[in-house]
Design an enzyme around this catalytic site. Structure first.
Site, PDB file in Angstrom:
ATOM      1  N   CYS A  67       0.816  -1.223   0.000  1.00  0.00           N
ATOM      2  CA  CYS A  67       0.000   0.000   0.000  1.00  0.00           C
ATOM      3  C   CYS A  67       0.848   1.270   0.000  1.00  0.00           C
ATOM      4  O   CYS A  67       0.333   2.347  -0.267  1.00  0.00           O
ATOM      5  CB  CYS A  67      -0.954  -0.013   1.183  1.00  0.00           C
ATOM      6  SG  CYS A  67      -2.041  -1.445   1.129  1.00  0.00           S
TER       7      CYS A  67
ATOM      8  N   HIS B  34      -3.761   6.897   2.032  1.00  0.00           N
ATOM      9  CA  HIS B  34      -4.070   5.540   1.573  1.00  0.00           C
ATOM     10  C   HIS B  34      -5.436   5.157   2.135  1.00  0.00           C
ATOM     11  O   HIS B  34      -5.726   5.386   3.304  1.00  0.00           O
ATOM     12  CB  HIS B  34      -2.994   4.579   2.061  1.00  0.00           C
ATOM     13  CG  HIS B  34      -3.359   3.154   1.856  1.00  0.00           C
ATOM     14  ND1 HIS B  34      -3.802   2.683   0.643  1.00  0.00           N
ATOM     15  CD2 HIS B  34      -3.384   2.092   2.711  1.00  0.00           C
ATOM     16  CE1 HIS B  34      -4.078   1.384   0.762  1.00  0.00           C
ATOM     17  NE2 HIS B  34      -3.836   1.010   1.993  1.00  0.00           N
TER      18      HIS B  34
ATOM     19  N   ASN C 282     -10.029  -1.015  -0.433  1.00  0.00           N
ATOM     20  CA  ASN C 282      -8.579  -0.809  -0.396  1.00  0.00           C
ATOM     21  C   ASN C 282      -7.968  -1.364  -1.688  1.00  0.00           C
ATOM     22  O   ASN C 282      -7.914  -2.578  -1.876  1.00  0.00           O
ATOM     23  CB  ASN C 282      -8.021  -1.531   0.846  1.00  0.00           C
ATOM     24  CG  ASN C 282      -6.511  -1.391   0.965  1.00  0.00           C
ATOM     25  OD1 ASN C 282      -5.835  -0.922   0.052  1.00  0.00           O
ATOM     26  ND2 ASN C 282      -5.978  -1.801   2.104  1.00  0.00           N
TER      27      ASN C 282
HETATM   28  N1  COA Z   1     -18.283  -9.879   9.227  1.00  0.00           N
HETATM   29  C1  COA Z   1     -18.768 -10.185  10.432  1.00  0.00           C
HETATM   30  N2  COA Z   1     -17.965 -10.474  11.502  1.00  0.00           N
HETATM   31  C2  COA Z   1     -16.633 -10.412  11.303  1.00  0.00           C
HETATM   32  C3  COA Z   1     -16.075 -10.072  10.047  1.00  0.00           C
HETATM   33  C4  COA Z   1     -16.949  -9.817   8.994  1.00  0.00           C
HETATM   34  N3  COA Z   1     -16.505  -9.486   7.764  1.00  0.00           N
HETATM   35  N4  COA Z   1     -14.733 -10.084  10.160  1.00  0.00           N
HETATM   36  C5  COA Z   1     -14.454 -10.403  11.436  1.00  0.00           C
HETATM   37  N5  COA Z   1     -15.599 -10.601  12.120  1.00  0.00           N
HETATM   38  C6  COA Z   1     -15.750 -10.951  13.537  1.00  0.00           C
HETATM   39  C7  COA Z   1     -14.523 -11.650  14.067  1.00  0.00           C
HETATM   40  O1  COA Z   1     -14.600 -13.029  13.824  1.00  0.00           O
HETATM   41  C8  COA Z   1     -14.572 -11.290  15.537  1.00  0.00           C
HETATM   42  O2  COA Z   1     -15.485 -12.144  16.159  1.00  0.00           O
HETATM   43  P1  COA Z   1     -15.171 -12.742  17.626  1.00  0.00           P
HETATM   44  O3  COA Z   1     -15.092 -11.530  18.520  1.00  0.00           O
HETATM   45  O4  COA Z   1     -16.346 -13.617  17.871  1.00  0.00           O
HETATM   46  O5  COA Z   1     -13.869 -13.459  17.499  1.00  0.00           O
HETATM   47  C9  COA Z   1     -15.183  -9.892  15.570  1.00  0.00           C
HETATM   48  O6  COA Z   1     -15.862  -9.765  14.288  1.00  0.00           O
HETATM   49  C10 COA Z   1     -14.175  -8.795  15.730  1.00  0.00           C
HETATM   50  O7  COA Z   1     -13.091  -8.995  14.841  1.00  0.00           O
HETATM   51  P2  COA Z   1     -11.864  -8.044  14.812  1.00  0.00           P
HETATM   52  O8  COA Z   1     -10.875  -8.539  13.798  1.00  0.00           O
HETATM   53  O9  COA Z   1     -11.349  -7.775  16.183  1.00  0.00           O
HETATM   54  O10 COA Z   1     -12.554  -6.700  14.267  1.00  0.00           O
HETATM   55  P3  COA Z   1     -11.956  -5.269  14.164  1.00  0.00           P
HETATM   56  O11 COA Z   1     -12.812  -4.336  14.899  1.00  0.00           O
HETATM   57  O12 COA Z   1     -10.466  -5.230  14.406  1.00  0.00           O
HETATM   58  O13 COA Z   1     -12.157  -4.930  12.605  1.00  0.00           O
HETATM   59  C11 COA Z   1     -10.915  -4.867  10.550  1.00  0.00           C
HETATM   60  C12 COA Z   1     -11.535  -5.741  11.628  1.00  0.00           C
HETATM   61  C13 COA Z   1     -10.247  -5.771   9.543  1.00  0.00           C
HETATM   62  C14 COA Z   1     -12.029  -4.063   9.882  1.00  0.00           C
HETATM   63  C15 COA Z   1      -9.905  -3.891  11.210  1.00  0.00           C
HETATM   64  O14 COA Z   1      -9.090  -4.575  12.116  1.00  0.00           O
HETATM   65  C16 COA Z   1      -9.030  -3.222  10.194  1.00  0.00           C
HETATM   66  O15 COA Z   1      -9.473  -2.541   9.294  1.00  0.00           O
HETATM   67  N6  COA Z   1      -7.686  -3.377  10.370  1.00  0.00           N
HETATM   68  C17 COA Z   1      -6.744  -2.797   9.430  1.00  0.00           C
HETATM   69  C18 COA Z   1      -6.573  -3.720   8.261  1.00  0.00           C
HETATM   70  C19 COA Z   1      -5.909  -3.048   7.113  1.00  0.00           C
HETATM   71  O16 COA Z   1      -6.010  -1.866   6.942  1.00  0.00           O
HETATM   72  N7  COA Z   1      -5.255  -3.846   6.280  1.00  0.00           N
HETATM   73  C20 COA Z   1      -4.634  -3.361   5.100  1.00  0.00           C
HETATM   74  C21 COA Z   1      -3.351  -2.731   5.423  1.00  0.00           C
HETATM   75  S1  COA Z   1      -2.788  -1.770   4.084  1.00  0.00           S
END
Ligand code: COA
Length: 334
Positions: free
Chosen positions: A117, A259, A289
């Site tokens: 990214c 980004h 993204n």
């Molecule tokens: N739909 C529904 N539930 C989902 C899900 C989805 N698409 N993805 C994850 N979950 C669930 C998980 O299983 C977890 O359940 P649990 O508590 O029973 O284990 C819960 O939701 C929370 O998951 P978590 O990963 O902690 O969520 P979060 O608040 O961190 O959000 C992202 C997840 C991916 C949206 C967030 O972490 C994020 O954007 N991170 C940055 C990633 C990024 O930018 N990557 C690219 C880098 S360039």
């Protein structure tokens, strides 16, 4: 570099998005998720998906063609193409070589940059150094990604985030005394954090086999929660550095083009930098993204609709797999 009038100036932008739209509701029919979960956590409602015959080099060529047209530069005038991508058409050769052929960049040296990214910022930094050193006069910088090809469409924790597309800019050498151009660039890397976002197989360490295919190891794996924290810290830090290196204060920033990974990350970075959201360019709602394509795509949209004008201080900031991070400040205009 001794000439005080020498500048690397951004003279044209271009963007390309595939036609097919994949909405959060579409995704909810593929994995156990919903718009109600995705939108509040990411700011994403839909993303574009490239067709089977539509590859990174095709999308990069489309965006680059538009950038050259808007800059008023002919293909044979380009002496360097730097293409940022983590999803080249094939592992060999570099996708930039295919773009050269598609566009007739007969006088250009072409190579790819793999910085996820942050790829567009790294490529822009390379273009700036080539131009200021005198090694190149007219450079195409492109970011193009077919993330759909390395996305595990059975993994709801990653497949909601990514989309396909391409963006490009032309960077030219100017000795005419303009105050516009790239004022600063700043980049950084921390390879100890590589396991936070990676593709386990398909490289030389673990070539593709029936076993890796069955284990879905050719797709992106991510620790989203941990990445989120590093993203805010590193993107805000490197962007603040680029702004200071350009001799500017946060209140001098006319447009921040970050980004587009997650709207909450963008909001947190903007807050840390003291830049109000009215001055932040976002398109994540409809693109997701797009990795190396995200900044040039958002930039092109804001230039094309007239938000970004000559004389504006435009700031880019990014973070991505590696981990990598980068930022640049451009005073807009030729
Ligand atoms: N739909 C529904 N539930 C989902 C899900 C989805 N698409 N993805 C994850 N979950 C669930 C998980 O299983 C977890 O359940 P649990 O508590 O029973 O284990 C819960 O939701 C929370 O998951 P978590 O990963 O902690 O969520 P979060 O608040 O961190 O959000 C992202 C997840 C991916 C949206 C967030 O972490 C994020 O954007 N991170 C940055 C990633 C990024 O930018 N990557 C690219 C880098 S360039």
């Amino acid at each position: 570099m001794n000439n005080p009038n020498l500048r690397a100036v951004v003279t044209g932008t271009g963007g390309y998005l595939p036609e097919r739209v994949l909405t959060n509701d579409d995704l909810s029919k593929m994995v156990d998720t919903s718009d109600a979960w995705i939108y509040p956590r990411t700011g994403i409602r839909s993303r574009r998906i490239a067709g089977a015959d539509e590859n990174v080099s095709d999308m990069a060529a489309a965006a680059s063609r538009q950038a050259m047209e808007r800059a008023g530069v002919r293909p044979e005038e380009i002496d360097l193409l730097v293409l940022a991508t983590i999803t080249p058409d094939t592992p060999l050769p570099a996708a930039s070589c295919l773009v050269q052929d598609k566009l007739g960049l007969v006088n250009a040296t072409c190579f790819d940059i793999v910085a996820a990214c942050s790829g567009f910022i790294y490529a822009l930094d390379v273009a700036r150094q080539y131009v200021l050193s005198g090694a190149a006069r007219k450079v195409l910088v492109a970011g193009s990604e077919k993330m759909s090809a390395i996305t595990d469409w059975t993994d709801r924790t990653t497949c909601i985030l990514f989309g396909d597309g391409a963006g490009a800019v032309v960077v030219e050498r100017s000795e005419g005394g303009t105050q516009n151009g790239i004022l600063s660039t700043a980049t950084g890397t921390d390879g100890s954090l590589a396991p936070l976002l990676y593709v386990p197989a398909g490289g030389s360490a673990r070539p593709t086999t029936a076993e890796t295919l069955a284990a879905r190891e050719g797709f992106v794996r991510m620790d989203g929660h941990t990445i989120f924290k590093y993203a805010v810290r590193n993107m805000a830090g490197v962007t603040a550095k680029a702004v200071a290196d350009a001799g500017l204060k946060p209140s001098d920033v006319d447009w921040f083009v970050p980004h587009q990974a997650n709207l909450r990350i963008i909001q947190a970075v903007a807050k840390t930098m003291d830049v109000p959201m009215e001055r932040v360019v976002t398109n994540i709602e409809t693109t997701g993204n797009t990795t190396a394509a995200s900044i040039p795509l958002a930039l092109h949209a804001a230039v094309a609709d007239g938000r970004i004008r000559d004389g504006d201080n435009v700031v880019f900031g990014s973070f991505g797999a590696g981990l990598t991070w980068g930022a640049a400040v451009v005073r807009w205009g030729k």
